[in-house]
Write a protein that holds these residues in place. Structure first.
Motif, PDB file in Angstrom:
ATOM      1  N   MET A  33      11.721   1.952  11.384  1.00  0.00           N
ATOM      2  CA  MET A  33      11.584   0.945  10.329  1.00  0.00           C
ATOM      3  C   MET A  33      10.627   1.502   9.291  1.00  0.00           C
ATOM      4  SD  MET A  33      11.400  -2.671  12.376  1.00  0.00           S
ATOM      5  CE  MET A  33      11.990  -3.667  10.988  1.00  0.00           C
ATOM      6  N   GLY A  34      10.773   1.015   8.091  1.00  0.00           N
ATOM      7  CA  GLY A  34       9.912   1.574   7.061  1.00  0.00           C
ATOM      8  C   GLY A  34       9.790   0.691   5.839  1.00  0.00           C
ATOM      9  N   TRP A  35       8.931   1.125   4.960  1.00  0.00           N
ATOM     10  CA  TRP A  35       8.719   0.452   3.680  1.00  0.00           C
ATOM     11  C   TRP A  35       8.963   1.445   2.552  1.00  0.00           C
ATOM     12  CZ3 TRP A  35       7.977  -4.645   3.079  1.00  0.00           C
ATOM     13  CH2 TRP A  35       7.590  -5.379   4.208  1.00  0.00           C
ATOM     14  N   TYR A  36       9.630   0.970   1.530  1.00  0.00           N
ATOM     15  CA  TYR A  36       9.884   1.728   0.320  1.00  0.00           C
ATOM     16  C   TYR A  36       9.450   0.858  -0.859  1.00  0.00           C
ATOM     17  CZ  TYR A  36      12.705   4.876   3.156  1.00  0.00           C
ATOM     18  OH  TYR A  36      13.125   5.785   4.101  1.00  0.00           O
ATOM     19  N   ARG A  37       9.296   1.468  -1.993  1.00  0.00           N
ATOM     20  CA  ARG A  37       8.938   0.692  -3.177  1.00  0.00           C
ATOM     21  C   ARG A  37       9.626   1.236  -4.414  1.00  0.00           C
ATOM     22  NH1 ARG A  37       2.516   2.379  -3.677  1.00  0.00           N
ATOM     23  NH2 ARG A  37       2.833   4.528  -4.433  1.00  0.00           N
ATOM     24  N   GLN A  43      12.580   5.527  -9.586  1.00  0.00           N
ATOM     25  CA  GLN A  43      13.440   5.492  -8.418  1.00  0.00           C
ATOM     26  C   GLN A  43      12.695   4.911  -7.228  1.00  0.00           C
ATOM     27  OE1 GLN A  43      14.958   9.504  -7.823  1.00  0.00           O
ATOM     28  NE2 GLN A  43      16.724   9.072  -9.115  1.00  0.00           N
ATOM     29  N   ARG A  44      13.467   4.399  -6.294  1.00  0.00           N
ATOM     30  CA  ARG A  44      12.871   3.899  -5.058  1.00  0.00           C
ATOM     31  C   ARG A  44      12.282   5.076  -4.294  1.00  0.00           C
ATOM     32  NH1 ARG A  44      16.203  -0.417  -1.545  1.00  0.00           N
ATOM     33  NH2 ARG A  44      16.300  -1.248  -3.676  1.00  0.00           N
ATOM     34  N   GLU A  45      11.076   4.876  -3.753  1.00  0.00           N
ATOM     35  CA  GLU A  45      10.401   5.944  -3.041  1.00  0.00           C
ATOM     36  C   GLU A  45       9.886   5.468  -1.694  1.00  0.00           C
ATOM     37  OE1 GLU A  45       7.005   7.275  -5.255  1.00  0.00           O
ATOM     38  OE2 GLU A  45       5.941   5.364  -5.067  1.00  0.00           O
ATOM     39  N   LEU A  46       9.781   6.402  -0.782  1.00  0.00           N
ATOM     40  CA  LEU A  46       9.258   6.093   0.542  1.00  0.00           C
ATOM     41  C   LEU A  46       7.766   5.802   0.464  1.00  0.00           C
ATOM     42  CD1 LEU A  46       9.977   7.895   3.850  1.00  0.00           C
ATOM     43  CD2 LEU A  46       7.627   7.704   3.085  1.00  0.00           C
ATOM     44  N   VAL A  47       7.346   4.782   1.205  1.00  0.00           N
ATOM     45  CA  VAL A  47       5.923   4.473   1.335  1.00  0.00           C
ATOM     46  C   VAL A  47       5.438   4.885   2.724  1.00  0.00           C
ATOM     47  CG1 VAL A  47       4.169   2.677   1.309  1.00  0.00           C
ATOM     48  CG2 VAL A  47       6.085   2.575  -0.311  1.00  0.00           C
ATOM     49  N   ALA A  48       6.102   4.368   3.742  1.00  0.00           N
ATOM     50  CA  ALA A  48       5.694   4.671   5.117  1.00  0.00           C
ATOM     51  C   ALA A  48       6.842   4.337   6.060  1.00  0.00           C
ATOM     52  CB  ALA A  48       4.450   3.880   5.511  1.00  0.00           C
ATOM     53  N   VAL A  62      -0.345   7.191  -0.576  1.00  0.00           N
ATOM     54  CA  VAL A  62      -0.874   6.006   0.121  1.00  0.00           C
ATOM     55  C   VAL A  62      -1.632   6.365   1.389  1.00  0.00           C
ATOM     56  CG1 VAL A  62       1.025   4.647  -0.799  1.00  0.00           C
ATOM     57  CG2 VAL A  62       1.161   5.522   1.545  1.00  0.00           C
ATOM     58  N   LYS A  63      -1.626   7.638   1.748  1.00  0.00           N
ATOM     59  CA  LYS A  63      -2.356   8.039   2.954  1.00  0.00           C
ATOM     60  C   LYS A  63      -3.809   7.612   2.854  1.00  0.00           C
ATOM     61  CE  LYS A  63       0.355  12.016   4.481  1.00  0.00           C
ATOM     62  NZ  LYS A  63       0.430  13.488   4.563  1.00  0.00           N
ATOM     63  N   ASP A  64      -4.365   7.192   3.963  1.00  0.00           N
ATOM     64  CA  ASP A  64      -5.760   6.764   4.064  1.00  0.00           C
ATOM     65  C   ASP A  64      -6.023   5.414   3.403  1.00  0.00           C
ATOM     66  OD1 ASP A  64      -6.714  10.168   3.423  1.00  0.00           O
ATOM     67  OD2 ASP A  64      -6.425   9.175   5.353  1.00  0.00           O
ATOM     68  N   ARG A  65      -4.991   4.815   2.786  1.00  0.00           N
ATOM     69  CA  ARG A  65      -5.149   3.468   2.223  1.00  0.00           C
ATOM     70  C   ARG A  65      -4.218   2.454   2.876  1.00  0.00           C
ATOM     71  NH1 ARG A  65      -3.833   2.443  -2.900  1.00  0.00           N
ATOM     72  NH2 ARG A  65      -2.275   4.109  -3.049  1.00  0.00           N
ATOM     73  N   PHE A  66      -3.016   2.887   3.252  1.00  0.00           N
ATOM     74  CA  PHE A  66      -2.017   2.007   3.835  1.00  0.00           C
ATOM     75  C   PHE A  66      -1.856   2.345   5.318  1.00  0.00           C
ATOM     76  CE2 PHE A  66       0.727   1.158  -0.215  1.00  0.00           C
ATOM     77  CZ  PHE A  66      -0.420   0.790  -0.895  1.00  0.00           C
ATOM     78  N   ASN A  82      -4.662  -1.374   1.667  1.00  0.00           N
ATOM     79  CA  ASN A  82      -6.066  -1.503   1.274  1.00  0.00           C
ATOM     80  C   ASN A  82      -6.343  -0.656   0.040  1.00  0.00           C
ATOM     81  OD1 ASN A  82      -6.550  -3.097   3.601  1.00  0.00           O
ATOM     82  ND2 ASN A  82      -6.910  -1.256   4.820  1.00  0.00           N
ATOM     83  N   ARG A  83      -7.429  -0.995  -0.619  1.00  0.00           N
ATOM     84  CA  ARG A  83      -7.852  -0.242  -1.819  1.00  0.00           C
ATOM     85  C   ARG A  83      -6.685  -0.059  -2.775  1.00  0.00           C
ATOM     86  NH1 ARG A  83      -9.654   3.217   2.068  1.00  0.00           N
ATOM     87  NH2 ARG A  83      -8.833   5.068   1.051  1.00  0.00           N
ATOM     88  N   LEU A  84      -6.032  -1.159  -3.073  1.00  0.00           N
ATOM     89  CA  LEU A  84      -4.845  -1.119  -3.920  1.00  0.00           C
ATOM     90  C   LEU A  84      -5.195  -0.678  -5.338  1.00  0.00           C
ATOM     91  CD1 LEU A  84      -3.115  -4.259  -2.514  1.00  0.00           C
ATOM     92  CD2 LEU A  84      -2.003  -2.033  -2.759  1.00  0.00           C
ATOM     93  N   LYS A  85      -4.246   0.028  -5.933  1.00  0.00           N
ATOM     94  CA  LYS A  85      -4.402   0.549  -7.289  1.00  0.00           C
ATOM     95  C   LYS A  85      -3.290  -0.022  -8.173  1.00  0.00           C
ATOM     96  CE  LYS A  85      -5.955   5.015  -5.426  1.00  0.00           C
ATOM     97  NZ  LYS A  85      -5.689   6.477  -5.412  1.00  0.00           N
TER      98      LYS A  85
END
Length: 119
Positions: A33-37, A43-48, A62-66, A82-85
């Motif tokens: 399972m995963g999250w994209y944005r 374009q849609r990109e992989l998050v995790a 997003v490493k070290d934040r998500f 966390n620590r959203l930008k």
């Protein structure tokens, strides 16, 4: 198979949000399972992503934040942000790879949830 996402919203830079996505319907097993944005004009990109055996993968941005996690039943995937930008602003989509029959896997997508980070 349906994927229902929740948890998006508006947050100030530096803040946190938690997204969740739950699978329902007829399937034998949920695999990865995963999250994209997808941000406007991009374009849609992989998050995790998270596999059924616990392996995770993150986009460098997003490493070290998500942090991605699954529940014990493996049917819900969550994304702690966390620590959203401001550059994290996008529509976030969950997806899942499902075993739906003998030797048959299908990928399904959730409806998307808006995350807006103000500066």
């Amino acid at each position: 198979v349906q994927l229902q996402a929740s948890g998006g919203g508006l947050v100030q830079a530096g803040g946190s949000l938690r997204l969740s996505c739950t699978a329902s319907g007829r399937f034998f097993r949920v695999n990865a399972m995963g999250w994209y944005r997808q941000a406007p004009g991009k374009q849609r990109e992989l998050v995790a992503t998270s596999t059924s055996d616990g392996r995770t993968n993150y986009a460098d941005s997003v490493k070290d934040r998500f942090s991605i996690s699954r529940d014990n039943a493996k049917t819900t995937v969550s994304l702690q942000m966390n620590r959203l930008k401001p550059e994290d602003t996008a529509v976030y989509y969950c997806n899942g790879d499902f075993t739906t029959g003998w030797n048959r896997n299908n990928v399904y997508w959730g409806q998307g949830t808006q995350v807006t980070v103000s500066s």
